[in-house]
Scaffold this active site. Structure first.
Site, short mmCIF file in Angstrom:
data_model
loop_
_atom_site.label_atom_id
_atom_site.label_comp_id
_atom_site.label_asym_id
_atom_site.label_seq_id
_atom_site.Cartn_x
_atom_site.Cartn_y
_atom_site.Cartn_z
N HIS A 119 58.85 -14.82 0.90
CA HIS A 119 59.16 -16.25 0.76
C HIS A 119 58.04 -17.03 0.07
CE1 HIS A 119 62.31 -15.87 4.24
NE2 HIS A 119 62.73 -15.38 3.10
N CYS A 127 53.94 -25.02 -11.57
CA CYS A 127 54.53 -26.21 -12.19
C CYS A 127 56.05 -26.20 -11.99
CB CYS A 127 54.18 -26.23 -13.68
SG CYS A 127 54.95 -27.61 -14.54
N CYS A 130 57.34 -25.94 -16.00
CA CYS A 130 57.12 -24.74 -16.84
C CYS A 130 56.77 -23.50 -16.03
CB CYS A 130 56.04 -25.02 -17.89
SG CYS A 130 54.36 -25.04 -17.22
N CYS A 158 51.71 -28.71 -19.34
CA CYS A 158 52.85 -29.52 -19.77
C CYS A 158 52.95 -30.86 -19.06
CB CYS A 158 54.15 -28.73 -19.59
SG CYS A 158 54.70 -28.67 -17.86
N GLY A 195 58.19 -10.99 15.36
CA GLY A 195 58.11 -12.45 15.32
C GLY A 195 59.05 -13.13 14.35
N SER A 197 63.25 -14.49 13.87
CA SER A 197 64.54 -14.72 14.53
C SER A 197 65.64 -13.89 13.87
CB SER A 197 64.90 -16.20 14.47
OG SER A 197 64.90 -16.65 13.13
N ASN A 221 59.20 -9.37 20.10
CA ASN A 221 59.57 -10.79 20.15
C ASN A 221 59.66 -11.19 21.63
OD1 ASN A 221 61.09 -13.32 19.88
ND2 ASN A 221 61.43 -12.63 17.77
P1 OAD Z 1 61.74 -18.50 13.18
O1 OAD Z 1 61.10 -19.75 13.62
O2 OAD Z 1 63.19 -18.54 12.82
O3 OAD Z 1 61.59 -17.39 14.31
C1 OAD Z 1 60.34 -17.16 14.91
C2 OAD Z 1 60.50 -16.06 15.92
O4 OAD Z 1 59.22 -15.77 16.44
C3 OAD Z 1 61.40 -16.41 17.11
O5 OAD Z 1 62.35 -15.38 17.31
C4 OAD Z 1 60.42 -16.47 18.30
O6 OAD Z 1 60.99 -16.03 19.52
C5 OAD Z 1 59.32 -15.54 17.82
N1 OAD Z 1 57.99 -15.78 18.40
C6 OAD Z 1 57.43 -16.94 18.84
N2 OAD Z 1 56.17 -16.73 19.25
C7 OAD Z 1 55.92 -15.40 19.09
C8 OAD Z 1 54.79 -14.56 19.34
N3 OAD Z 1 53.65 -15.05 19.85
N4 OAD Z 1 54.89 -13.25 19.05
C9 OAD Z 1 56.05 -12.73 18.52
N5 OAD Z 1 57.13 -13.49 18.27
C10 OAD Z 1 57.08 -14.79 18.54
O7 OAD Z 1 60.86 -17.91 11.99
P2 OAD Z 1 61.24 -16.83 10.89
O8 OAD Z 1 62.16 -15.81 11.46
O9 OAD Z 1 59.99 -16.38 10.26
O10 OAD Z 1 61.73 -19.66 5.24
O11 OAD Z 1 62.04 -17.71 9.86
C11 OAD Z 1 62.51 -17.14 8.68
C12 OAD Z 1 62.41 -18.14 7.56
O12 OAD Z 1 63.05 -19.36 7.92
C13 OAD Z 1 60.98 -18.56 7.22
O13 OAD Z 1 60.32 -17.66 6.36
C14 OAD Z 1 61.18 -19.88 6.56
C15 OAD Z 1 62.25 -20.47 7.47
O14 OAD Z 1 63.08 -21.41 6.85
C16 OAD Z 1 61.09 -20.11 4.16
O15 OAD Z 1 60.03 -20.70 4.23
C17 OAD Z 1 61.77 -19.80 2.88
#
Ligand code: OAD
Length: 255
Positions: A119, A127, A130, A158, A195, A197, A221
């Site tokens: 991501h 930019c 460009c 640019c 970590g 979702s 998790n």
């Molecule tokens: P989420 O916020 O959706 O999920 C975070 C997960 O981490 C949850 O399942 C929590 O239970 C778990 N969690 C919390 N504390 C923890 C710990 N200490 N150890 C292990 N797990 C823990 O985050 P992501 O799955 O990373 O996209 O989200 C995916 C994408 O959605 C991100 O990359 C971002 C967001 O929109 C972009 O930035 C493009």
């Protein structure tokens, strides 16, 4: 902490391990996740406004200020025990591919190299017009409070506005990063999902691909996720506690 014998044996014999991380990996470094109840960024901020090209076009200063606020938090944060354990694991196995959805650099600062950033990164702005990269000045600038507007700098080539180097909703992932991630997921024998979702696609497809190709999928998790039914092992707890304990348990499994 006790671990299943089959899990430890599988780990000991693994030739290629994939570690796939999400926001929960950096939570113990003080970086907010996106969807955790009460503290998740998307509970307080609107992703349509802050994580889309339309949102950026509508209010560049609002979006730039928000990402600068997040970048400052990351610059002040330190890798946690989970990051360090992943770096240690990389030294102990023949091959480890680290794929992250995180836009921070805490894996690199723990010693991992060649991290696949699906991501993008807060540290690689470019930019908007460009697409040429923009280099931040050294040091930690004054932190704009969450939501404080900050006019983005302009491209030296640019004069276009600079945008954060993260992938926004509705945008394609880097083709090279995705290809590398898919290939590793298809070829590994153990796939850790830590970590995340498992709600954001196409990233969430990776453990499913790994399982379909015969890899053992291990999830870490504290809570239930969309991956639970597909993972072979669900280790409930924090990355910063489970990963170091798992490393400690590994030598004991040799018999
Ligand atoms: P989420 O916020 O959706 O999920 C975070 C997960 O981490 C949850 O399942 C929590 O239970 C778990 N969690 C919390 N504390 C923890 C710990 N200490 N150890 C292990 N797990 C823990 O985050 P992501 O799955 O990373 O996209 O989200 C995916 C994408 O959605 C991100 O990359 C971002 C967001 O929109 C972009 O930035 C493009």
């Amino acid at each position: 902490m006790d671990f299943n014998d089959d899990l430890l044996k599988t780990l000991l014999h693994a030739k290629h391990i994939v570690v796939f991380t999400g926001a929960g990996m950096s939570a113990e470094s003080g970086i907010a996740t996106f969807r955790d109840a009460g503290t998740g960024l998307w509970e307080q901020y609107d992703p349509c406004v802050l994580a889309s090209p339309q949102g950026y076009r509508a209010d560049k200063a609002l979006v730039w200020g928000w990402y600068e606020w997040r970048r400052m938090q990351v610059l002040r944060a330190e890798p946690n025990a989970g990051h360090l354990a992943v770096a240690e694991l990389a030294k102990r196995v023949e091959r480890l591919t680290l794929i992250t959805q995180n836009v921070d650099d805490l894996h690199e600062r723990s010693g991992n190299t060649d991290v696949v950033h699906l991501h993008g990164s807060l540290h690689s702005p470019r930019c908007f017009a460009c697409a040429r990269p923009y280099a931040f000045p050294d040091g930690i600038p004054n932190e704009p409070a969450g939501g404080r507007r900050l006019t983005p700098p302009h491209c030296q080539h640019c004069k276009g506005p600079i945008r954060p180097g993260v992938v926004w909703f509705g945008e394609m992932l880097s083709e090279a990063a995705w290809k590398q991630a898919e290939q590793a997921a298809s070829q590994c024998d153990v796939f850790f999902s830590i970590g995340t979702s498992s709600l954001v696609w196409p990233a969430a497809q990776l453990p499913v691909t790994a399982a379909a190709k015969g890899a053992t999928v291990i999830q870490i998790n504290p809570g239930a996720t969309a991956l639970d039914s597909k993972a072979h092992f669900n280790l409930r707890g924090k990355a910063g506690e489970i990963m170091p304990a798992l490393l400690d348990a590994l030598p004991l499994a040799v018999s």
